[in-house]
Design a protein around this motif. Sequence first.
Motif, PDB file in Angstrom:
ATOM      1  N   GLU A   1       0.825  -1.205   0.000  1.00 46.72           N
ATOM      2  CA  GLU A   1       0.000   0.000   0.000  1.00 46.72           C
ATOM      3  C   GLU A   1       0.865   1.263   0.000  1.00 46.72           C
ATOM      4  O   GLU A   1       0.484   2.282  -0.577  1.00 46.72           O
ATOM      5  CB  GLU A   1      -0.922  -0.014   1.221  1.00 46.72           C
ATOM      6  N   ILE A   2       2.024   1.201   0.647  1.00 43.84           N
ATOM      7  CA  ILE A   2       2.961   2.332   0.589  1.00 43.84           C
ATOM      8  C   ILE A   2       3.428   2.553  -0.846  1.00 43.84           C
ATOM      9  O   ILE A   2       3.490   3.690  -1.335  1.00 43.84           O
ATOM     10  CB  ILE A   2       4.157   2.093   1.527  1.00 43.84           C
ATOM     11  N   ALA A   3       3.739   1.446  -1.532  1.00 45.34           N
ATOM     12  CA  ALA A   3       4.136   1.554  -2.935  1.00 45.34           C
ATOM     13  C   ALA A   3       2.995   2.077  -3.791  1.00 45.34           C
ATOM     14  O   ALA A   3       3.203   2.924  -4.676  1.00 45.34           O
ATOM     15  CB  ALA A   3       4.616   0.196  -3.446  1.00 45.34           C
ATOM     16  N   VAL A   4       1.776   1.608  -3.531  1.00 50.08           N
ATOM     17  CA  VAL A   4       0.610   2.072  -4.294  1.00 50.08           C
ATOM     18  C   VAL A   4       0.388   3.560  -4.069  1.00 50.08           C
ATOM     19  O   VAL A   4       0.038   4.302  -5.000  1.00 50.08           O
ATOM     20  CB  VAL A   4      -0.639   1.258  -3.904  1.00 50.08           C
ATOM     21  N   ALA A   5       0.575   4.024  -2.833  1.00 49.26           N
ATOM     22  CA  ALA A   5       0.378   5.438  -2.524  1.00 49.26           C
ATOM     23  C   ALA A   5       1.312   6.320  -3.348  1.00 49.26           C
ATOM     24  O   ALA A   5       0.906   7.381  -3.850  1.00 49.26           O
ATOM     25  CB  ALA A   5       0.599   5.681  -1.030  1.00 49.26           C
ATOM     26  N   MET A   6       2.557   5.888  -3.518  1.00 50.95           N
ATOM     27  CA  MET A   6       3.512   6.678  -4.305  1.00 50.95           C
ATOM     28  C   MET A   6       3.256   6.515  -5.808  1.00 50.95           C
ATOM     29  O   MET A   6       3.350   7.480  -6.564  1.00 50.95           O
ATOM     30  CB  MET A   6       4.942   6.260  -3.949  1.00 50.95           C
ATOM     31  N   ILE A   7       2.925   5.289  -6.228  1.00 48.72           N
ATOM     32  CA  ILE A   7       2.716   5.033  -7.655  1.00 48.72           C
ATOM     33  C   ILE A   7       1.491   5.780  -8.165  1.00 48.72           C
ATOM     34  O   ILE A   7       1.508   6.346  -9.265  1.00 48.72           O
ATOM     35  CB  ILE A   7       2.599   3.520  -7.912  1.00 48.72           C
ATOM     36  N   GLN A   8       0.421   5.811  -7.381  1.00 52.63           N
ATOM     37  CA  GLN A   8      -0.796   6.487  -7.831  1.00 52.63           C
ATOM     38  C   GLN A   8      -0.597   7.992  -7.959  1.00 52.63           C
ATOM     39  O   GLN A   8      -1.161   8.623  -8.854  1.00 52.63           O
ATOM     40  CB  GLN A   8      -1.951   6.183  -6.877  1.00 52.63           C
TER      41      GLN A   8
END
Length: 227
Positions: A204-211
């Motif tokens: 979810e941390i990665a998703v937060a930055m990717i989005q």
Amino acid sequence: MTLSLFDQFTIPLALGIPLIIIAVTIPSLVILTITNRLIPNRLSTLLLWAMKTFTKQLMLPINTPGHKWAAMLTSIMLFLISLNLLGLLPYTFTPTTQLSMNMALAVPTWLATVMLGLRNQPTISLGHLLPEGTPTLLIPILVIIETISLFIRPLALGVRLTANLTAGHLLIQLISTTAFILTSSMPMTALLATITLLLLTVLEIAVAMIQAYVFVLLLSLYLQENV
């Protein structure tokens, strides 16, 4: 009373005042600014290097007139990353799970790129509504379809950001609730759920930055078509 899973996305209030205003202003206080020191610290140097690298890659395919947007696009990405990551902390609220806020970011920026294209190169901008070599009978249908797709763009920007963050937060809550309930009756299953929760948090941390990056990248593509 049984709480709904979506209660975590309701805007919290304090004395009748929505706390989303405070949550939105927090990133400006968290992001490091340039100090008066002759030699900055390692963290500010790393942040400056990352922003220069990102801006360079983002502006590479865009014509020179579009480089004026570099500061705004970088600021939007930093703003979204800060809000997304701060929302993963306990007892916090994620403003970017609100579709209204995401649309308030997407619609003005998308409209600015469209208005820029209509002002600087109206013929090319309007030409995107009708591909070259289209048969005469299909011209009205294609114009309507391309116009609809043009106006769907800001909706896609806002819905994509909202849906990805909402889905991640719901999964985290479901797995954490499962681990908490099964702790006493099925400890091994609860342990596996906790490990899954930790892995999902990293994802979810990665998703937060990717989005946040995808949001700005799509804006830069819309800008590229109009400069």
